[in-house]
Motif scaffolding. Sequence first.
Motif, PDB file in Angstrom:
ATOM      1  N   LEU A  54       0.797  -0.989   0.113  1.00 49.33           N
ATOM      2  CA  LEU A  54      -0.087   0.228  -0.187  1.00 49.33           C
ATOM      3  C   LEU A  54       0.539   1.064  -0.511  1.00 49.33           C
ATOM      4  N   ILE A 125      -8.313   0.684   4.564  1.00 47.52           N
ATOM      5  CA  ILE A 125      -6.914   0.605   5.141  1.00 47.52           C
ATOM      6  C   ILE A 125      -6.721  -0.422   6.491  1.00 47.52           C
ATOM      7  N   GLU A 129      -4.224  -2.902   7.790  1.00 44.48           N
ATOM      8  CA  GLU A 129      -3.120  -2.359   9.032  1.00 44.48           C
ATOM      9  C   GLU A 129      -3.257  -3.015  10.212  1.00 44.48           C
TER      10      GLU A 129
END
Length: 180
Positions: A54, A125, A129
């Motif tokens: 990413l 995201i 993460e």
Amino acid sequence: MQFRRFVVVGALVLFSGAGSKCLADTVTLTAVMTGSQEAPPTPSAATGFATVILNGNLLTVSESFSGLTAPASAAHIHCCAPPGVSAPVVVPFPGFPTTTSGTYTNSFDLSTFAFGGGLTETTFIAGLESGLAYVNIHDVNFPAGEIRGQLLPTPEPGSLVLLGTGALGMVGALRRRKAV
């Protein structure tokens, strides 16, 4: 007094990057895919490896796999669930090879992407993460998925260098103190 200064500076260097992105916008995640990680687990001997990078809004997926019991029928990223728990498809892999072994690479612009599972870019995201996303590959013998792997953040090389430098500084300070 000199020793304490070394210890404080060493500790700051050693722990300054722990648990953070260390000013980098790029996050790399990897997954080892096996049948035992599917929900429910499969007896498949197939294996796979995925790297997901990413970088800002760009998500790049690279996957290799071998030993599927039938040609792949679908592959994608699911989010957001811990290991052993199923989650909705968020990022389907268009053009995934319909073979029993192979590789796949594709990039996705998340700023223009239509997410599945009702997620937004921000929630995806955050799940990615946090280690709550996984990749898997489906086929006709295992329609719910033959192999799966949880995507986990990998340390950046720069963070490892920083950690190693801090550890060496601490060792040097301790040796210097013992010598005095």
